[in-house]
Design an enzyme around this catalytic site. Structure first.
Site, short mmCIF file in Angstrom:
data_model
loop_
_atom_site.label_atom_id
_atom_site.label_comp_id
_atom_site.label_asym_id
_atom_site.label_seq_id
_atom_site.Cartn_x
_atom_site.Cartn_y
_atom_site.Cartn_z
N GLU A 273 -4.03 -13.66 -36.51
CA GLU A 273 -3.52 -12.79 -37.57
C GLU A 273 -2.59 -13.53 -38.51
O GLU A 273 -2.59 -13.29 -39.71
CB GLU A 273 -2.81 -11.57 -36.96
CG GLU A 273 -2.48 -10.46 -37.96
CD GLU A 273 -1.19 -10.65 -38.74
OE1 GLU A 273 -1.01 -9.96 -39.75
OE2 GLU A 273 -0.35 -11.50 -38.34
N GLU A 274 -1.78 -14.43 -37.96
CA GLU A 274 -0.81 -15.13 -38.80
C GLU A 274 -1.50 -16.04 -39.80
O GLU A 274 -0.96 -16.33 -40.86
CB GLU A 274 0.18 -15.93 -37.94
CG GLU A 274 1.07 -15.06 -37.04
CD GLU A 274 2.08 -14.23 -37.83
OE1 GLU A 274 2.12 -14.33 -39.07
OE2 GLU A 274 2.81 -13.46 -37.19
N ASP B 212 -1.00 -13.78 -31.57
CA ASP B 212 -0.66 -15.14 -32.01
C ASP B 212 0.72 -15.10 -32.69
O ASP B 212 1.21 -14.03 -33.05
CB ASP B 212 -1.72 -15.68 -32.98
CG ASP B 212 -1.85 -14.86 -34.25
OD1 ASP B 212 -1.77 -13.61 -34.17
OD2 ASP B 212 -2.03 -15.44 -35.33
N HIS C 115 -1.32 -8.05 -32.79
CA HIS C 115 -1.76 -9.45 -32.75
C HIS C 115 -0.89 -10.23 -31.78
O HIS C 115 0.31 -9.97 -31.63
CB HIS C 115 -1.79 -10.07 -34.15
CG HIS C 115 -0.46 -10.37 -34.75
ND1 HIS C 115 0.27 -11.49 -34.43
CD2 HIS C 115 0.27 -9.71 -35.68
CE1 HIS C 115 1.39 -11.51 -35.15
NE2 HIS C 115 1.42 -10.43 -35.90
N GLU D 292 2.86 -4.05 -35.62
CA GLU D 292 3.80 -4.85 -36.43
C GLU D 292 5.14 -4.11 -36.47
O GLU D 292 5.17 -2.88 -36.50
CB GLU D 292 3.28 -5.01 -37.86
CG GLU D 292 2.01 -5.83 -37.96
CD GLU D 292 2.23 -7.33 -37.95
OE1 GLU D 292 3.41 -7.76 -37.76
OE2 GLU D 292 1.26 -8.08 -38.11
N HIS E 19 9.29 -14.06 -38.31
CA HIS E 19 9.22 -15.41 -38.89
C HIS E 19 10.61 -16.00 -39.11
O HIS E 19 10.80 -16.81 -40.01
CB HIS E 19 8.43 -15.43 -40.22
CG HIS E 19 7.03 -14.95 -40.08
ND1 HIS E 19 6.05 -15.17 -41.04
CD2 HIS E 19 6.40 -14.28 -39.09
CE1 HIS E 19 4.91 -14.63 -40.64
NE2 HIS E 19 5.09 -14.08 -39.46
N ASP F 164 7.39 -10.09 -33.54
CA ASP F 164 6.12 -10.24 -34.28
C ASP F 164 5.07 -10.87 -33.39
O ASP F 164 4.78 -12.04 -33.53
CB ASP F 164 6.40 -11.09 -35.53
CG ASP F 164 5.23 -11.13 -36.48
OD1 ASP F 164 4.31 -10.33 -36.31
OD2 ASP F 164 5.23 -11.99 -37.38
ZN LIG Z 1 2.84 -9.70 -37.06
#
Ligand SMILES: [Zn+2]
Length: 447
Positions: free
Chosen positions: A170-171, A100, A98, A200, A413, A131
């Protein structure tokens, strides 16, 4: 053909005239040679902000890079995913990363400028490095190695079709855009991926699953009255207090699993409604993050919550506490409802199934073998604590799925995200070598 069958790719060359050992050395040599290019491209895409739903500019840059390194086909699908394809072989492999990111949070909390991609002691810092833009950069340059060496057209019967897909949103809603790509692919080509690799972060281990999840809201109704005489009303916040106690009592009794661990439940937000600060509230709402281990489903989790609420009694039943009953409260699964940057409506219930790919499956065997053949060490096998696009690829569509990617998941994150350049190089080599090994393992699995 038949004489070959018992030998493995480790002894045999995917390109005529070279030994497997030669080919692997060349994969590693090229990955090292492209180190600066991979790092530069990663820093480019880190510099382009791509919060969920606003990925257009970063997709443009990714498509440009895919075209530059020699993908056979490069385009944007309906929801806005960046799609690159090489090969036309019968086995279809999907690399999903992903593109985003979550929001920045407090910009002053960052140790390094989140968009500058600062390089320090072999580490690249920035939002989305772990991420998971690092994986996307390595996947794309892995394909560059494949094309450069002709690994995708090496031998009849060993060729494959590889899709690298930079997925969106995705987030906000894991699996949504990945699932839409699978449907898009079926409509466009009739193909279904035989195997998927998630980008990931795994710190170059092979991951094979994670807990599922769902999001609930509980609404409790009360009766408003003047704050000076609260007995005349029915305070919805106090009633919700009983629900909160029930949830805390439930938590330690949730199902456990030796691989995935225990299911969890936690309240993430609470709101109440009252006409002013002198009015007893007539409504209280909580939002719940529920992680589902093996054997738990969104439906079973919903029933548990309903049971907590029901146990607290009907509103009018005498002697039943504060009377938060089925008629005084509502438990509901939340919906995701948004529009992609390409104006494609995206809506689904926020239920994300648990998935585990068996340790003895061809997908896991291929991941372990590809890494061991390249680096001489068998990587560990693990799972993510969080959720990924695997919820729809593996959980929804039943595609055998693993994860292999640079970066440590504990940095995802956080304001200190970084990825090691050395791991970018290794990941690119892995992504180049993996498809040929996967084709073999899938064939072995069918015999
Ligand atoms: Zn991710």
């Amino acid at each position: 053909m038949t004489a070959d069958r018992t030998r493995s790719a480790t002894e045999r060359s995917p390109a005529a005239g070279r030994t497997g050992e030669d080919v692997r050395s060349e994969v590693l040599r090229l990955a090292e040679a492209y180190r600066a290019d991979i790092a530069r491209f990663l820093r480019d895409i880190v510099a382009i902000p791509s919060p969920s739903g606003r990925e257009g500019p970063v997709v443009d840059r990714i498509l440009e890079e895919m075209g530059r390194v020699g993908f056979d086909e490069v385009y944007r699908d309906e929801v806005g995913n960046a799609v690159g394809r090489i090969g036309t072989g019968p086995t279809t492999i999907l690399y999903d990363g992903h593109i985003d990111t979550v929001g920045l949070g407090d910009p002053t909390a960052w140790t390094h400028d989140p968009y500058a991609g600062k390089v320090e002691n072999g580490r690249i810092f920035g939002l989305g490095t772990v991420d998971e833009k690092a994986a996307v950069a390595a996947m794309i340059h892995g394909v560059r190695i494949i094309k450069e060496m002709g690994l995708d057209r090496a031998r009849a019967g060993r060729d494959y079709t590889l899709y690298v897909v930079g997925t969106v949103q995705e987030e906000d809603c894991d699996g949504l855009a990945a699932g839409l790509f699978v449907e898009h692919l079926r409509a466009k080509t009739g193909r279904r991926p035989d195997l998927a690799v998630l980008g990931e972060p795994t710190d170059l281990a092979v991951y094979r699953g994670h807990r599922g999840r769902c999001e609930f809201k509980v609404v409790v109704k009360g009766r408003a009255c003047h704050g000076s005489a609260p007995d005349r009303g029915d305070n919805a916040v106090y009633k919700m207090g009983r629900v909160l106690e029930g949830i805390q009592r439930l938590a330690p009794h949730l199902k456990d699993d030796p691989f995935l661990g225990r299911g969890t439940i936690t309240v993430t937000r609470i709101e109440s409604k009252s006409g002013s600060l002198n009015v007893v509230p007539d409504e209280c709402v909580i939002f719940i993050d529920r992680r589902l281990t093996w054997g738990e489903t969104p439906q079973s989790a919903l029933e548990e919550l309903r049971a907590i609420v029901t146990e607290l009694g009907e509103p009018d039943a005498p002697g039943k506490g504060l009377g938060v009953g089925a008629t005084g409260a509502e438990v509901a699964l939340l919906d995701y409802d948004a529009v992609s940057y390409t104006d494609c409506p995206t809506r689904m219930a926020k239920e994300y199934p648990t998935w585990v790919t068996p340790e003895e499956s061809p997908a896991v065997a291929a991941g372990l073998r590809a890494a061991e053949e390249l680096f001489g060490v068998r990587p560990p096998v693990g799972k993510w604590a969080f959720s990924t696009d695997g919820v729809s690829l593996a959980g929804g569509h039943g595609i055998p799925t693993i994860g292999y990617a640079p970066g440590n998941e504990v940095l995802a994150h956080t304001v200190g995200e970084w990825v090691a350049e050395d791991d970018l190089v290794k990941a690119a080599a892995f992504y180049a070598w993996f498809p040929a090994v996967a084709v073999e393992e899938l064939k072995r699995g069918k015999r």
